[in-house]
Design a protein around this motif. Sequence first.
Motif, mmCIF file in Angstrom:
data_model
loop_
_atom_site.group_PDB
_atom_site.id
_atom_site.type_symbol
_atom_site.label_atom_id
_atom_site.label_comp_id
_atom_site.label_asym_id
_atom_site.label_seq_id
_atom_site.Cartn_x
_atom_site.Cartn_y
_atom_site.Cartn_z
ATOM 1 N N PHE A 229 34.648 34.128 48.953
ATOM 2 C CA PHE A 229 35.017 34.145 47.539
ATOM 3 C C PHE A 229 36.105 35.195 47.299
ATOM 4 O O PHE A 229 36.114 36.249 47.947
ATOM 5 N N TYR A 230 36.969 34.886 46.363
ATOM 6 C CA TYR A 230 37.959 35.856 45.879
ATOM 7 C C TYR A 230 37.619 36.164 44.419
ATOM 8 O O TYR A 230 37.160 35.281 43.697
ATOM 9 N N ASP A 231 37.885 37.387 44.001
ATOM 10 C CA ASP A 231 37.789 37.694 42.565
ATOM 11 C C ASP A 231 39.073 37.230 41.921
ATOM 12 O O ASP A 231 40.163 37.609 42.367
ATOM 13 N N PHE A 232 38.939 36.420 40.883
ATOM 14 C CA PHE A 232 40.147 35.828 40.294
ATOM 15 C C PHE A 232 40.239 36.107 38.798
ATOM 16 O O PHE A 232 39.314 35.833 38.041
ATOM 17 N N MET A 233 41.372 36.635 38.398
ATOM 18 C CA MET A 233 41.679 36.831 36.979
ATOM 19 C C MET A 233 43.028 36.153 36.731
ATOM 20 O O MET A 233 43.982 36.449 37.457
ATOM 21 N N PRO A 234 43.118 35.227 35.784
ATOM 22 C CA PRO A 234 44.389 34.505 35.628
ATOM 23 C C PRO A 234 45.549 35.428 35.274
ATOM 24 O O PRO A 234 45.448 36.215 34.336
ATOM 25 N N ALA A 235 46.617 35.287 36.030
ATOM 26 C CA ALA A 235 47.780 36.160 35.831
ATOM 27 C C ALA A 235 48.465 35.844 34.508
ATOM 28 O O ALA A 235 48.687 34.681 34.188
ATOM 29 N N GLY A 236 48.739 36.875 33.745
ATOM 30 C CA GLY A 236 49.559 36.705 32.542
ATOM 31 C C GLY A 236 48.865 36.023 31.379
ATOM 32 O O GLY A 236 49.478 35.754 30.364
ATOM 33 N N ALA A 237 47.583 35.724 31.521
ATOM 34 C CA ALA A 237 46.869 35.078 30.419
ATOM 35 C C ALA A 237 45.634 35.905 30.108
ATOM 36 O O ALA A 237 45.030 36.483 31.006
ATOM 37 N N ARG A 238 45.302 35.944 28.856
ATOM 38 C CA ARG A 238 44.163 36.779 28.485
ATOM 39 C C ARG A 238 43.091 35.912 27.833
ATOM 40 O O ARG A 238 43.389 35.104 26.954
ATOM 41 N N SER A 239 41.857 36.098 28.266
ATOM 42 C CA SER A 239 40.764 35.348 27.660
ATOM 43 C C SER A 239 40.436 35.954 26.300
ATOM 44 O O SER A 239 40.579 37.158 26.095
ATOM 45 N N SER A 240 39.983 35.103 25.390
ATOM 46 C CA SER A 240 39.583 35.616 24.077
ATOM 47 C C SER A 240 38.229 36.321 24.164
ATOM 48 O O SER A 240 37.778 36.924 23.213
ATOM 49 N N ASP A 241 37.581 36.221 25.327
ATOM 50 C CA ASP A 241 36.248 36.804 25.488
ATOM 51 C C ASP A 241 36.340 38.090 26.317
ATOM 52 O O ASP A 241 36.531 38.042 27.536
ATOM 53 N N PRO A 242 36.178 39.242 25.677
ATOM 54 C CA PRO A 242 36.300 40.501 26.429
ATOM 55 C C PRO A 242 35.202 40.657 27.480
ATOM 56 O O PRO A 242 35.310 41.461 28.394
ATOM 57 N N GLU A 243 34.129 39.856 27.329
ATOM 58 C CA GLU A 243 33.015 39.928 28.290
ATOM 59 C C GLU A 243 33.339 39.209 29.602
ATOM 60 O O GLU A 243 32.680 39.429 30.610
ATOM 61 N N TRP A 244 34.302 38.301 29.552
ATOM 62 C CA TRP A 244 34.593 37.499 30.752
ATOM 63 C C TRP A 244 35.363 38.348 31.749
ATOM 64 O O TRP A 244 36.468 38.808 31.453
ATOM 65 N N GLN A 245 34.777 38.534 32.913
ATOM 66 C CA GLN A 245 35.392 39.423 33.914
ATOM 67 C C GLN A 245 36.177 38.651 34.959
ATOM 68 O O GLN A 245 36.439 39.164 36.040
ATOM 69 N N GLY A 246 36.525 37.405 34.655
ATOM 70 C CA GLY A 246 37.236 36.590 35.639
ATOM 71 C C GLY A 246 36.267 35.694 36.379
ATOM 72 O O GLY A 246 35.061 35.703 36.114
ATOM 73 N N ALA A 247 36.798 34.911 37.313
ATOM 74 C CA ALA A 247 35.986 33.932 38.041
ATOM 75 C C ALA A 247 35.940 34.302 39.523
ATOM 76 O O ALA A 247 36.749 35.093 39.996
ATOM 77 N N LYS A 248 34.992 33.685 40.216
ATOM 78 C CA LYS A 248 35.044 33.690 41.672
ATOM 79 C C LYS A 248 35.895 32.492 42.071
ATOM 80 O O LYS A 248 35.816 31.438 41.430
ATOM 81 N N LEU A 249 36.665 32.645 43.096
ATOM 82 C CA LEU A 249 37.495 31.521 43.538
ATOM 83 C C LEU A 249 37.198 31.215 45.001
ATOM 84 O O LEU A 249 37.151 32.133 45.833
ATOM 85 N N ALA A 250 36.949 29.944 45.277
ATOM 86 C CA ALA A 250 36.738 29.492 46.656
ATOM 87 C C ALA A 250 37.810 28.458 46.992
ATOM 88 O O ALA A 250 38.290 27.743 46.109
ATOM 89 N N VAL A 251 38.145 28.399 48.251
ATOM 90 C CA VAL A 251 39.182 27.449 48.698
ATOM 91 C C VAL A 251 38.525 26.406 49.591
ATOM 92 O O VAL A 251 37.723 26.759 50.461
ATOM 93 N N THR A 252 38.846 25.138 49.361
ATOM 94 C CA THR A 252 38.390 24.109 50.299
ATOM 95 C C THR A 252 39.508 23.093 50.531
ATOM 96 O O THR A 252 40.577 23.173 49.925
ATOM 97 N N TYR A 253 39.229 22.156 51.418
ATOM 98 C CA TYR A 253 40.242 21.146 51.732
ATOM 99 C C TYR A 253 40.476 20.223 50.545
ATOM 100 O O TYR A 253 39.548 19.903 49.786
ATOM 101 N N HIS A 254 41.706 19.767 50.433
ATOM 102 C CA HIS A 254 42.048 18.787 49.404
ATOM 103 C C HIS A 254 41.400 17.446 49.770
ATOM 104 O O HIS A 254 41.419 17.058 50.948
#
Length: 287
Positions: A229-254
Motif C-alpha cells: 500500500f502507498y499513502d495517497f493524498m491527491p496532488a493539488g486538490a483539497r477535500s472538503s473534509d478535514p478529517e479525511w487523511q487521504g487514501a491507501k493506494l494499491a497497484v494491480t494489473y490492468h
Amino acid sequence: MIQYPELRRALIERVRYYRELGIYDFYRREPINASATPLLEEATLRESASEHREEMPRKSAVLAKPVESDPLPVLTVHPEQNVADTVAALRLIREDLGDCTRCKLHQQGRKQIVFGVGNPHADLMFVGEGPGADEDTQGEPFVGRAGQLLNNMIKAMGLRREEVYIANVVKCRPPGNRTPERDECETCSPFLMRQIAAIKPKVIVALGAVSAKNLLAINAPMSELRGRFYDFMPAGARSSDPEWQGAKLAVTYHPAFLLRDPRQKGEAWKDLQMVMKYLGLKPPMPV
Ligand code: URA
C-alpha cells in the motif's frame, strides 16, 4: 527561473501563506507585462528592486524581465473546494471540465468525455488509463471486455460495480487506444485528483502502470509497484473534509493486460485480497 533571492523569498512566503489557508493549487497565467504580477504587491517588487540596485546599479531595468519571461503563478480555487455534498462536488468538477478542449485528444476523434461512474461515497475506487472505443460510445468507463473482467474482479471481492467508483486518468479516448501521452495525462489528471478529493475513498486501486505512474508520480516497473500500500493524498486538490487523511493506494494489473495474459490473474487476486483485508471485505459465498 526567478533569479532574485528577495523576490523568490517573497514568493515562497506567499505560497506558504496560501497553503496555511488551505489553498494548494496555482496556475500559470500567460506572460503579459510587469504590471500584471498578481501575487506580489508592487511594494515587494519596489523593495526588491531597490535592494538589488545597491548591488547592481545598472541592472535595475532588468527587474521586469524575469517577471515577464517567468510569470508568477495565479491562484485558482476550485468551485467544489468547500462543498461537503459529494454529489454536488462531482457535478461541479464535471461542469468545470465542460466540453473540454484542454489537450489534443479533443480533436482526435473522441465522441464524448468519460467522466466516471459509481457510488460517490465509495470506500473503494478503481482508476484505469483512459476510455476505449466502447467507453467512448457509451460514456462510461470500463464497459467493454476489460470492463467485464473488472466487474468480475469487483464481484470476487464481494462487491457490486454500483458500490465502487470507477474513473480514468484521461477522460477522452486516445486514438486507436494508444497509451495516453504525458501532456494529456498532465492536463487531465488534476480532474481525477479533484474527483478523488471529493469522493474520499479509503482505498484506490490503480489499474496498470499508466494509472499507477500518474497517481504516484513514480516511474517503476509493475513488479516493483505491486504488493504494497502507498499513502495517497491527491496532488493539488483539497477535500472538503478535514478529517479525511487521504487514501491507501494499491497497484494491480490492468484487466486488459489480464485478458492478454490470464496467467497473471492469480497475482492480481493477491493484490485484491490485500485490499479486501484492509476494507474488511469477504468474498461472496459460492452458490
Ligand atoms: N481501459 C481503461 O483504462 N479504461 C477504460 O475505461 C476502459 C478500458
